[in-house]
Write an enzyme that holds these catalytic residues in place. Structure first.
Site, PDB file in Angstrom:
ATOM      1  N   ASP A   1      -2.936   2.062   8.014  1.00 48.23           N
ATOM      2  CA  ASP A   1      -3.583   0.904   7.391  1.00 48.23           C
ATOM      3  C   ASP A   1      -3.585   1.067   5.870  1.00 48.23           C
ATOM      4  O   ASP A   1      -4.567   0.746   5.190  1.00 48.23           O
ATOM      5  CB  ASP A   1      -5.000   0.695   7.921  1.00 48.23           C
ATOM      6  CG  ASP A   1      -5.589  -0.672   7.551  1.00 48.23           C
ATOM      7  OD1 ASP A   1      -4.836  -1.521   7.029  1.00 48.23           O
ATOM      8  OD2 ASP A   1      -6.794  -0.879   7.759  1.00 48.23           O
TER       9      ASP A   1
ATOM     10  N   ASN B   1     -12.216  -2.094   5.925  1.00 46.17           N
ATOM     11  CA  ASN B   1     -12.441  -2.932   7.091  1.00 46.17           C
ATOM     12  C   ASN B   1     -11.479  -2.524   8.208  1.00 46.17           C
ATOM     13  O   ASN B   1     -10.268  -2.619   8.018  1.00 46.17           O
ATOM     14  CB  ASN B   1     -12.223  -4.401   6.727  1.00 46.17           C
ATOM     15  CG  ASN B   1     -12.587  -5.347   7.849  1.00 46.17           C
ATOM     16  OD1 ASN B   1     -12.948  -4.940   8.938  1.00 46.17           O
ATOM     17  ND2 ASN B   1     -12.485  -6.642   7.572  1.00 46.17           N
TER      18      ASN B   1
ATOM     19  N   HIS C   1      -6.634  -0.389  14.203  1.00 45.52           N
ATOM     20  CA  HIS C   1      -7.688   0.438  13.584  1.00 45.52           C
ATOM     21  C   HIS C   1      -9.006   0.490  14.362  1.00 45.52           C
ATOM     22  O   HIS C   1     -10.067   0.128  13.850  1.00 45.52           O
ATOM     23  CB  HIS C   1      -7.940   0.008  12.138  1.00 45.52           C
ATOM     24  CG  HIS C   1      -7.982  -1.475  11.875  1.00 45.52           C
ATOM     25  ND1 HIS C   1      -8.721  -2.364  12.618  1.00 45.52           N
ATOM     26  CD2 HIS C   1      -7.392  -2.219  10.902  1.00 45.52           C
ATOM     27  CE1 HIS C   1      -8.568  -3.571  12.140  1.00 45.52           C
ATOM     28  NE2 HIS C   1      -7.766  -3.515  11.098  1.00 45.52           N
TER      29      HIS C   1
ATOM     30  N   ASN D   1      -0.131 -10.150   5.875  1.00 50.43           N
ATOM     31  CA  ASN D   1      -1.063 -10.792   4.933  1.00 50.43           C
ATOM     32  C   ASN D   1      -0.555 -10.730   3.499  1.00 50.43           C
ATOM     33  O   ASN D   1      -1.173 -10.158   2.605  1.00 50.43           O
ATOM     34  CB  ASN D   1      -2.471 -10.208   5.050  1.00 50.43           C
ATOM     35  CG  ASN D   1      -2.533  -8.718   4.793  1.00 50.43           C
ATOM     36  OD1 ASN D   1      -1.527  -8.011   4.892  1.00 50.43           O
ATOM     37  ND2 ASN D   1      -3.710  -8.219   4.470  1.00 50.43           N
TER      38      ASN D   1
ATOM     39  N   HIS E   1      -4.687  -1.500  -3.649  1.00 51.35           N
ATOM     40  CA  HIS E   1      -5.318  -2.526  -4.484  1.00 51.35           C
ATOM     41  C   HIS E   1      -5.219  -2.108  -5.953  1.00 51.35           C
ATOM     42  O   HIS E   1      -5.344  -0.923  -6.269  1.00 51.35           O
ATOM     43  CB  HIS E   1      -6.787  -2.713  -4.122  1.00 51.35           C
ATOM     44  CG  HIS E   1      -7.017  -3.325  -2.786  1.00 51.35           C
ATOM     45  ND1 HIS E   1      -6.770  -4.659  -2.527  1.00 51.35           N
ATOM     46  CD2 HIS E   1      -7.458  -2.795  -1.617  1.00 51.35           C
ATOM     47  CE1 HIS E   1      -7.054  -4.917  -1.264  1.00 51.35           C
ATOM     48  NE2 HIS E   1      -7.479  -3.812  -0.691  1.00 51.35           N
TER      49      HIS E   1
ATOM     50  N   HIS F   1       1.263   0.249  10.862  1.00 50.23           N
ATOM     51  CA  HIS F   1       0.280  -0.589  10.173  1.00 50.23           C
ATOM     52  C   HIS F   1       0.252  -0.245   8.680  1.00 50.23           C
ATOM     53  O   HIS F   1      -0.502   0.610   8.234  1.00 50.23           O
ATOM     54  CB  HIS F   1      -1.092  -0.357  10.803  1.00 50.23           C
ATOM     55  CG  HIS F   1      -2.148  -1.319  10.365  1.00 50.23           C
ATOM     56  ND1 HIS F   1      -3.184  -1.685  11.179  1.00 50.23           N
ATOM     57  CD2 HIS F   1      -2.339  -1.993   9.203  1.00 50.23           C
ATOM     58  CE1 HIS F   1      -3.979  -2.530  10.536  1.00 50.23           C
ATOM     59  NE2 HIS F   1      -3.481  -2.731   9.329  1.00 50.23           N
TER      60      HIS F   1
ATOM     61  N   PHE G   1     -11.640  -4.745   0.305  1.00 45.42           N
ATOM     62  CA  PHE G   1     -11.620  -3.773   1.383  1.00 45.42           C
ATOM     63  C   PHE G   1     -10.262  -3.061   1.401  1.00 45.42           C
ATOM     64  O   PHE G   1      -9.225  -3.702   1.242  1.00 45.42           O
ATOM     65  CB  PHE G   1     -11.815  -4.462   2.737  1.00 45.42           C
ATOM     66  CG  PHE G   1     -13.175  -5.054   2.952  1.00 45.42           C
ATOM     67  CD1 PHE G   1     -14.191  -4.282   3.477  1.00 45.42           C
ATOM     68  CD2 PHE G   1     -13.426  -6.389   2.653  1.00 45.42           C
ATOM     69  CE1 PHE G   1     -15.457  -4.834   3.711  1.00 45.42           C
ATOM     70  CE2 PHE G   1     -14.678  -6.947   2.880  1.00 45.42           C
ATOM     71  CZ  PHE G   1     -15.702  -6.162   3.406  1.00 45.42           C
ATOM     72  N   GLY G   2     -10.251  -1.753   1.623  1.00 41.11           N
ATOM     73  CA  GLY G   2      -8.974  -1.079   1.855  1.00 41.11           C
ATOM     74  C   GLY G   2      -8.801   0.213   1.095  1.00 41.11           C
ATOM     75  O   GLY G   2      -9.398   0.433   0.041  1.00 41.11           O
TER      76      GLY G   2
ATOM     77  N   HIS H   1       0.432  -2.048   4.615  1.00 37.57           N
ATOM     78  CA  HIS H   1       0.404  -3.235   3.761  1.00 37.57           C
ATOM     79  C   HIS H   1       1.274  -2.960   2.525  1.00 37.57           C
ATOM     80  O   HIS H   1       0.922  -2.121   1.695  1.00 37.57           O
ATOM     81  CB  HIS H   1      -1.030  -3.568   3.340  1.00 37.57           C
ATOM     82  CG  HIS H   1      -1.914  -3.915   4.492  1.00 37.57           C
ATOM     83  ND1 HIS H   1      -2.002  -5.200   4.996  1.00 37.57           N
ATOM     84  CD2 HIS H   1      -2.729  -3.146   5.263  1.00 37.57           C
ATOM     85  CE1 HIS H   1      -2.844  -5.201   6.026  1.00 37.57           C
ATOM     86  NE2 HIS H   1      -3.303  -3.971   6.203  1.00 37.57           N
TER      87      HIS H   1
END
Length: 430
Positions: free
Chosen positions: A304, A277, A231, A91, A308, A57, A322-323, A59
Site C-alpha cells: 500500500d 487508512n 490491507h 486512484n 505524498h 497494492h 492518509f498514507g 500507488h
C-alpha cells in the site's frame, strides 16, 4: 545480454547453490555450473536468493499527482525494495476507469524498465460507487487488466458489488475491496478506542472494516467469483477470513508491512506521518495479523505504498493526507516482524511476497520458483546487516515513511528483472 553467475546464494533461505542467468532466464541452478567465459560473477555468499517480489497494492500516482510519485520513480523505489512487479492502483487523476488510462500506465511502466507495472482498473466510474466502469474494455486492453479496485473508497453498495463480482467472472478477474463502511467512518482520523478519545480524534471502528469483509465474502459465495481483501488490519477481520476459508469460501487477503509492526500509540505524537487508512490498530490487532499471515489466513503482504508531497503531510493531523511509503522498507519490516520472530521462514516469505501475489494478480512471468527455465526475476538479500531508515535516502519522490529513524534488519543487494540488473551492490544499476 550479459550472462551472470550468482555463486553461493541460499535459495529461498535454504540450500546453498549457484544460479546461472542468461537470455533473461535462469539457465541452471546447482554447483560447478558451466558458465560462459564472459559471464559476470556475483559472490552471493551469505545472501538469501528470492524470486522477484510482487506488490499487489502500489500507488504510483501517475497520471495526475506527479508531484508525489511517477511510474518511473515508483518503479525505481520498487526495484530498490526487491520488487520486479507492482500492481498500480486506480486512484489517479484521471481515474484508471477506461482502457485508455490503464494502457497509459502500462506503457509508462514498460518504458521505465525497473519493474513490470500491472494497472488495476477502477470498479466504478470515477471511483464514485454509482456505476460500473468499463471492466470488459480494460480486461481486453493492451494492459490486460485482471484486478479491479476502487481502493481509497469502498464499493459500499451491495448490489453494485454483486454485479462487479459477477461481471469479472467472464475473464477470470478479481475484485479487490477497500473494506470501509463509509457511514461508520465519517470524519475518522485514527483507530477508534480509548486513545482516540484521549487525543480528541474521531475514531475509525474495527467493525467498519469487518462488516464489509463479512458482507462481501457472503456475496462472493453467492455468485462464485474472486474476492480479494485489501490491507486487512483487525483481529476481527482475521477471524472472519479464517472462518470463511475453513468453510471453503473463495477469498484472499493482504496485510501491509506497517500493520505488521506499528500500533495506534504512534498517533499520540500527532505526527501525520502515522496517519493511514485503514488506521494503525492495537497491539492485539498487530499480533492477530501476524498470526494470520503465518498460518495462511492472510495470503500476502502488500505495501500500500502511498507517497505524498511534503505539503500534504507537513500540516496538522486532521488536514493531512492518509498514507505511507513502503516499497523500499517492506522486506526489512517483514524480516523484523515475521522472520526474526520465527513466525515465517524465507520460503514462506517467497510465498507471501512473490508466488501468491503473482497468482492472485495473474502475473504469469512472476512468482516463479528459482529453477531452470524460469524468468530471471531474482532478488539477493542480506539479512545480516542493519540499516537506519533515512527518508532523504529514498529514491521515491516522497518522504512520508513511518519508519524514519528506526533501525531495521536486512538490505536488498541486487534485483534482476528478466536477467537485467535493476539494482547492484545495493544501488540502482541503471
Amino acid at each position: 545480454m550479459t550472462a551472470y553467475l550468482i555463486t553461493g546464494a541460499r535459495l529461498v533461505g535454504g540450500e546453498v547453490a549457484d544460479l546461472l542467468i542468461g537470455n533473461g532466464e535462469i539457465v541452471a541452478t546447482g554447483t560447478n555450473l558451466d558458465a560462459p567465459a564472459d559471464a559476470t560473477t556475483i559472490d552471493a555468499t551469505g545472501l538469501v536468493a528470492l524470486p522477484g517480489l510482487v506488490d499487489l497494492h502500489t500507488h504510483l500516482r501517475e497520471p495526475g499527482r506527479e508531484d508525489a510519485e511517477t511510474v518511473f520513480t515508483g518503479t525505481r523505489a520498487a526495484a530498490k525494495g526487491g520488487f520486479t512487479a507492482v500492481f498500480a492502483m486506480a486512484n489517479t487523476d484521471p481515474v484508471a476507469d477506461t482502457a485508455g488510462v490503464v494502457e497509459q500506465v502500462w506503457r509508462l511502466g514498460r518504458d521505465a524498465g525497473y519493474a513490470d507495472v500491472y494497472p488495476i482498473g477502477a470498479v466504478t466510474v470515477g471511483r464514485q460507487g454509482t456505476q460500473l466502469a468499463e471492466l470488459g474494455a480494460m480486461a481486453d486492453s493492451a494492459a490486460r487488466v485482471r484486478v479491479f479496485s476502487d481502493d481509497g473508497d469502498c464499493v459500499w453498495d451491495a448490489a453494485l458489488m454483486r454485479r462487479a463480482l459477477e461481471y469479472v467472472k467472464a475473464f477470470d478477474g478479481v475484485i479487490a475491496q477497500h473494506a470501509q463502511e463509509p457511514r461508520l467512518t465519517q470524519g475518522a482520523q485514527m483507530n477508534e478506542g480509548a486513545l482516540s478519545g484521549v487525543l480528541g480524534l474521531t475514531g475509525w471502528p474495527s467493525v467498519a472494516e469487518e462488516a464489509i469483509i463479512a458482507r462481501d465474502i457472503l456475496l462472493n459465495a453467492h455468485v462464485g467469483s474472486k474476492l480479494h481483501v485489501c490491507h486487512l488490519s483487525t483481529k476481527g477481520s482475521v477471524e472472519i477470513v479464517r472462518a470463511a476459508k475453513r468453510r471453503g469460501l473463495e477469498v484472499t487477503a493482504e496485510v501491509t508491512p506497517h500493520h505488521l509492526l506499528l500500533t495506534e500509540d504512534l498517533a499520540a505524537s500527532y505526527n501525520p506521518v502515522y496517519k493511514v487508512n485503514p488506521p494503525l490498530r492495537t497491539k492485539a490487532d498487530v499480533e492477530a495479523v501476524r498470526e494470520g499471515l503465518a498460518d495462511g489466513t492472510i495470503d500476502i503482504v502488500a505495501t500500500d505504498h502511498a507517497p505524498h508531497p511534503v505539503e500534504d503531510k507537513d500540516c496538522e493531523w486532521s488536514a493531512a493526507a492518509f498514507g505511507m511509503t513502503g516499497l523500499e522498507t517492506a522486506l526489512s519490516v517483514v524480516q523484523h516482524a515475521m522472520i526474526d520472530t520465527k513466525l515465517l521462514t524465507w520460503a514462506d516469505v517467497a510465498d507471501r511476497m512473490s508466488y501468491r501475489p503473482a497468482a492472485i494478480g495473474q502475473a504469469s512471468d512472476h512468482g516463479r520458483p528459482l529453477e531452470a527455465g524460469a524468468p530471471a526475476n531474482i532478488v539477493l538479500y542480506d539479512p545480516t546487516v542493519e540499516q537506519t531508515v533515512v527518508p532523504d535516502a529514498s529514491v521515491s519522490l516522497s518522504r512520508n515513511t513511518p519508519f524514519e529513524g528506526m533501525t531495521l534488519p536486512g538490505k536488498v543487494v541486487a534485483t534482476f528483472l528478466r536477467g537485467v540488473p535493476t539494482v547492484l551492490n545495493g544501488e540502482l544499476a541503471q
